[in-house]
Design a protein around this motif. Structure first.
Motif, PDB file in Angstrom:
ATOM      1  N   LEU A 159       0.822  -1.210   0.000  1.00 10.41           N
ATOM      2  CA  LEU A 159       0.000   0.000   0.000  1.00 10.41           C
ATOM      3  C   LEU A 159       0.860   1.265   0.000  1.00 10.41           C
ATOM      4  O   LEU A 159       0.548   2.236  -0.691  1.00 10.41           O
ATOM      5  CB  LEU A 159      -0.925  -0.003   1.221  1.00 10.41           C
ATOM      6  CG  LEU A 159      -2.094  -0.997   1.178  1.00 10.41           C
ATOM      7  CD1 LEU A 159      -2.817  -1.015   2.514  1.00 10.41           C
ATOM      8  CD2 LEU A 159      -3.058  -0.654   0.044  1.00 10.41           C
ATOM      9  N   ILE A 160       1.957   1.250   0.770  1.00  7.23           N
ATOM     10  CA  ILE A 160       2.835   2.424   0.819  1.00  7.23           C
ATOM     11  C   ILE A 160       3.451   2.695  -0.543  1.00  7.23           C
ATOM     12  O   ILE A 160       3.499   3.832  -1.017  1.00  7.23           O
ATOM     13  CB  ILE A 160       3.936   2.224   1.875  1.00  7.23           C
ATOM     14  CG1 ILE A 160       3.337   2.253   3.282  1.00  7.23           C
ATOM     15  CG2 ILE A 160       5.014   3.300   1.744  1.00  7.23           C
ATOM     16  CD1 ILE A 160       4.321   1.923   4.380  1.00  7.23           C
ATOM     17  N   VAL A 161       3.917   1.641  -1.200  1.00  6.49           N
ATOM     18  CA  VAL A 161       4.566   1.815  -2.501  1.00  6.49           C
ATOM     19  C   VAL A 161       3.562   2.301  -3.541  1.00  6.49           C
ATOM     20  O   VAL A 161       3.861   3.196  -4.344  1.00  6.49           O
ATOM     21  CB  VAL A 161       5.226   0.500  -2.957  1.00  6.49           C
ATOM     22  CG1 VAL A 161       5.758   0.632  -4.385  1.00  6.49           C
ATOM     23  CG2 VAL A 161       6.368   0.126  -2.021  1.00  6.49           C
ATOM     24  N   LEU A 162       2.346   1.744  -3.547  1.00  2.00           N
ATOM     25  CA  LEU A 162       1.332   2.181  -4.503  1.00  2.00           C
ATOM     26  C   LEU A 162       0.915   3.626  -4.239  1.00  2.00           C
ATOM     27  O   LEU A 162       0.688   4.400  -5.178  1.00  2.00           O
ATOM     28  CB  LEU A 162       0.121   1.254  -4.432  1.00  2.00           C
ATOM     29  CG  LEU A 162       0.318  -0.153  -5.021  1.00  2.00           C
ATOM     30  CD1 LEU A 162      -0.931  -0.991  -4.819  1.00  2.00           C
ATOM     31  CD2 LEU A 162       0.680  -0.081  -6.502  1.00  2.00           C
ATOM     32  N   TYR A 163       0.815   3.987  -2.967  1.00  2.00           N
ATOM     33  CA  TYR A 163       0.484   5.377  -2.624  1.00  2.00           C
ATOM     34  C   TYR A 163       1.562   6.319  -3.158  1.00  2.00           C
ATOM     35  O   TYR A 163       1.262   7.370  -3.733  1.00  2.00           O
ATOM     36  CB  TYR A 163       0.357   5.521  -1.108  1.00  2.00           C
ATOM     37  CG  TYR A 163       0.216   6.959  -0.650  1.00  2.00           C
ATOM     38  CD1 TYR A 163      -1.011   7.614  -0.739  1.00  2.00           C
ATOM     39  CD2 TYR A 163       1.310   7.657  -0.138  1.00  2.00           C
ATOM     40  CE1 TYR A 163      -1.143   8.938  -0.328  1.00  2.00           C
ATOM     41  CE2 TYR A 163       1.189   8.974   0.274  1.00  2.00           C
ATOM     42  CZ  TYR A 163      -0.036   9.612   0.180  1.00  2.00           C
ATOM     43  OH  TYR A 163      -0.157  10.920   0.571  1.00  2.00           O
ATOM     44  N   HIS A 164       2.808   5.931  -2.957  1.00  2.00           N
ATOM     45  CA  HIS A 164       3.916   6.770  -3.432  1.00  2.00           C
ATOM     46  C   HIS A 164       3.878   6.912  -4.945  1.00  2.00           C
ATOM     47  O   HIS A 164       4.127   7.988  -5.484  1.00  2.00           O
ATOM     48  CB  HIS A 164       5.255   6.162  -2.994  1.00  2.00           C
ATOM     49  CG  HIS A 164       6.437   6.983  -3.411  1.00  2.00           C
ATOM     50  ND1 HIS A 164       7.033   6.867  -4.646  1.00  2.00           N
ATOM     51  CD2 HIS A 164       7.130   7.955  -2.746  1.00  2.00           C
ATOM     52  CE1 HIS A 164       8.037   7.707  -4.726  1.00  2.00           C
ATOM     53  NE2 HIS A 164       8.126   8.384  -3.594  1.00  2.00           N
ATOM     54  N   CYS A 165       3.526   5.832  -5.627  1.00  2.00           N
ATOM     55  CA  CYS A 165       3.540   5.846  -7.093  1.00  2.00           C
ATOM     56  C   CYS A 165       2.363   6.640  -7.656  1.00  2.00           C
ATOM     57  O   CYS A 165       2.529   7.474  -8.545  1.00  2.00           O
ATOM     58  CB  CYS A 165       3.510   4.411  -7.620  1.00  2.00           C
ATOM     59  SG  CYS A 165       3.593   4.289  -9.410  1.00  2.00           S
ATOM     60  N   VAL A 166       1.168   6.415  -7.113  1.00  2.00           N
ATOM     61  CA  VAL A 166      -0.042   7.000  -7.688  1.00  2.00           C
ATOM     62  C   VAL A 166      -0.212   8.467  -7.287  1.00  2.00           C
ATOM     63  O   VAL A 166      -0.517   9.315  -8.121  1.00  2.00           O
ATOM     64  CB  VAL A 166      -1.285   6.192  -7.260  1.00  2.00           C
ATOM     65  CG1 VAL A 166      -2.558   6.879  -7.751  1.00  2.00           C
ATOM     66  CG2 VAL A 166      -1.196   4.773  -7.818  1.00  2.00           C
ATOM     67  N   TYR A 167       0.031   8.780  -6.017  1.00  2.00           N
ATOM     68  CA  TYR A 167      -0.255  10.128  -5.529  1.00  2.00           C
ATOM     69  C   TYR A 167       0.978  11.017  -5.525  1.00  2.00           C
ATOM     70  O   TYR A 167       0.958  12.134  -6.040  1.00  2.00           O
ATOM     71  CB  TYR A 167      -0.859  10.057  -4.121  1.00  2.00           C
ATOM     72  CG  TYR A 167      -2.256   9.476  -4.131  1.00  2.00           C
ATOM     73  CD1 TYR A 167      -3.354  10.257  -4.475  1.00  2.00           C
ATOM     74  CD2 TYR A 167      -2.467   8.133  -3.830  1.00  2.00           C
ATOM     75  CE1 TYR A 167      -4.638   9.721  -4.502  1.00  2.00           C
ATOM     76  CE2 TYR A 167      -3.743   7.579  -3.847  1.00  2.00           C
ATOM     77  CZ  TYR A 167      -4.818   8.376  -4.185  1.00  2.00           C
ATOM     78  OH  TYR A 167      -6.065   7.832  -4.222  1.00  2.00           O
ATOM     79  N   LEU A 168       2.054  10.523  -4.938  1.00  2.00           N
ATOM     80  CA  LEU A 168       3.255  11.351  -4.870  1.00  2.00           C
ATOM     81  C   LEU A 168       3.999  11.378  -6.195  1.00  2.00           C
ATOM     82  O   LEU A 168       4.790  12.287  -6.450  1.00  2.00           O
ATOM     83  CB  LEU A 168       4.192  10.841  -3.767  1.00  2.00           C
ATOM     84  CG  LEU A 168       3.619  10.851  -2.350  1.00  2.00           C
ATOM     85  CD1 LEU A 168       4.690  10.419  -1.356  1.00  2.00           C
ATOM     86  CD2 LEU A 168       3.069  12.212  -1.983  1.00  2.00           C
ATOM     87  N   ALA A 277      10.867   3.778 -13.840  1.00  2.00           N
ATOM     88  CA  ALA A 277      10.579   4.002 -12.436  1.00  2.00           C
ATOM     89  C   ALA A 277       9.116   3.744 -12.076  1.00  2.00           C
ATOM     90  O   ALA A 277       8.814   3.012 -11.137  1.00  2.00           O
ATOM     91  CB  ALA A 277      10.966   5.439 -12.060  1.00  2.00           C
ATOM     92  N   LYS A 278       8.178   4.346 -12.836  1.00  2.00           N
ATOM     93  CA  LYS A 278       6.769   4.245 -12.448  1.00  2.00           C
ATOM     94  C   LYS A 278       6.246   2.830 -12.582  1.00  2.00           C
ATOM     95  O   LYS A 278       5.595   2.302 -11.673  1.00  2.00           O
ATOM     96  CB  LYS A 278       5.925   5.205 -13.290  1.00  2.00           C
ATOM     97  CG  LYS A 278       4.465   5.254 -12.845  1.00  2.00           C
ATOM     98  CD  LYS A 278       3.698   6.358 -13.547  1.00  2.00           C
ATOM     99  CE  LYS A 278       2.268   6.424 -13.012  1.00  2.00           C
ATOM    100  NZ  LYS A 278       1.501   7.519 -13.644  1.00  2.00           N
ATOM    101  N   ARG A 279       6.517   2.180 -13.698  1.00  2.00           N
ATOM    102  CA  ARG A 279       6.041   0.807 -13.881  1.00  2.00           C
ATOM    103  C   ARG A 279       6.699  -0.132 -12.890  1.00  2.00           C
ATOM    104  O   ARG A 279       6.074  -1.099 -12.439  1.00  2.00           O
ATOM    105  CB  ARG A 279       6.304   0.357 -15.313  1.00  2.00           C
ATOM    106  CG  ARG A 279       5.301   0.902 -16.323  1.00  2.00           C
ATOM    107  CD  ARG A 279       5.588   0.437 -17.724  1.00  2.00           C
ATOM    108  NE  ARG A 279       6.810   1.055 -18.255  1.00  2.00           N
ATOM    109  CZ  ARG A 279       7.275   0.834 -19.475  1.00  2.00           C
ATOM    110  NH1 ARG A 279       6.640   0.000 -20.283  1.00  2.00           N
ATOM    111  NH2 ARG A 279       8.362   1.447 -19.880  1.00  2.00           N
TER     112      ARG A 279
END
Length: 300
Positions: A159-168, A277-279
């Motif tokens: 969840l932390i990694v997805l949050y960082h990717c999608v929002y930050l 990076a994003k993928r």
């Protein structure tokens, strides 16, 4: 002929890996009932490749693949953790060398980056090893079952990694080549002790935690992944003697998974660079989140 795009160090690494596989092949042929073992344990070669690719291209330890796979086969949890440690000693070590080769180029910015990488590792590695030693020799008893800790950790990390990717990820979080602040050093040290303890329990933890900390502090995904891979490698190597003395490692599984882990670790960095990076973060977060959810279903 090896590809001309390979550096001299990469060619040496590949040659060493091939020599290991040749040595392994000689030992395999001389072992008792080699083809019966191949039929029973040969699939672990592919598991080793998949685990090492996942671990060394994302910073997540190979245990995110090995632990649920071995647990599904009915292995005792102590043997699951010990065998996962042993496989990672091969895969994460090769992956660490590959990442260090990447950062130790003649490019000035990369040279500055590797100095910063060493600084981050100096704040992490000793404390991670301290954490794992405490678990193995004090010991520090898990507050819940190993399976539940693994599932919750995977869920939170994903969840932390997805949050960082999608929002930050919508804004640039990449910082320049600057020294770590004292607060960042303290944060890395404290979380590395916790990561070492968790790694001692479930064979993953410290690499993921360090990678997430660095991502949230604005470092690039490649830098964060490299740091996570290297701290995981040093931690599992430091902790493997405990499992060797206790004779908990499943040697037949290790025999087939270790060569696969070496191959997977060698190609992992190239996969990470190709994904971008994003993928890469999306893949990492989605995979770890999936593992955590599947594990939690067993407790519902």
């Amino acid at each position: 002929m090896l590809p001309s795009s390979f550096s001299k160090q990469q060619k040496y690494l590949l040659i060493l890996a091939l020599l290991f596989i040749v040595l392994w092949s000689a030992l395999f042929i001389q072992s008792e009932n080699p083809f019966a073992k191949l039929q029973e344990f040969g699939a672990f070669f592919l598991l080793g490749i998949g685990g090492a690719i996942t671990a060394n291209s994302t910073g997540a330890g190979g245990g995110v693949v090995f632990v649920p796979s071995f647990d599904a086969l009915g292995m005792a949890i102590e043997q699951v953790i010990a065998t996962s440690f042993a496989i990672q000693c091969f895969g994460m070590t090769v992956g660490s060398i590959s990442w260090l080769i990447f950062f130790n180029s003649h490019d000035k910015q990369k040279i500055e980056r590797v100095n910063l990488l060493y600084q981050a590792l100096a704040c992490s590695v000793p404390f991670s090893i301290l954490g794992i030693v405490c678990v193995q020799y004090m010991p520090i008893i898990p507050i819940a079952s190993i399976d539940l800790i693994f599932s919750i950790f995977s869920l939170v990390f994903g969840l932390i990694v997805l949050y960082h990717c999608v929002y930050l990820g919508k804004r640039s979080t990449h910082r320049g080549v600057t020294l770590l602040t004292n607060k960042e050093k303290a944060l890395i040290a404290i979380t590395s002790i916790l990561g070492g303890i968790i790694t001692g329990w479930i064979s993953v933890g410290v690499g993921e935690i360090l990678a997430v900390i660095l991502l949230l502090r604005g470092f690039s995904v490649m830098f964060s992944v490299a740091a996570g891979v290297i701290v995981t490698a040093t931690t599992v190597v430091a902790g493997i003697s405990y499992f060797i003395q206790a004779q908990l490692i499943h040697l037949d599984v290790l025999m087939f998974a270790a060569p696969g882990a070496i191959i997977g670790a060698f190609v992992a960095r190239f996969i990470a660079q190709a994904l971008g990076a994003k993928r890469l973060k999306l893949f990492l977060g989605s995979w770890i989140l999936f593992v955590g959810l599947v594990g939690l279903l067993d407790f519902i």
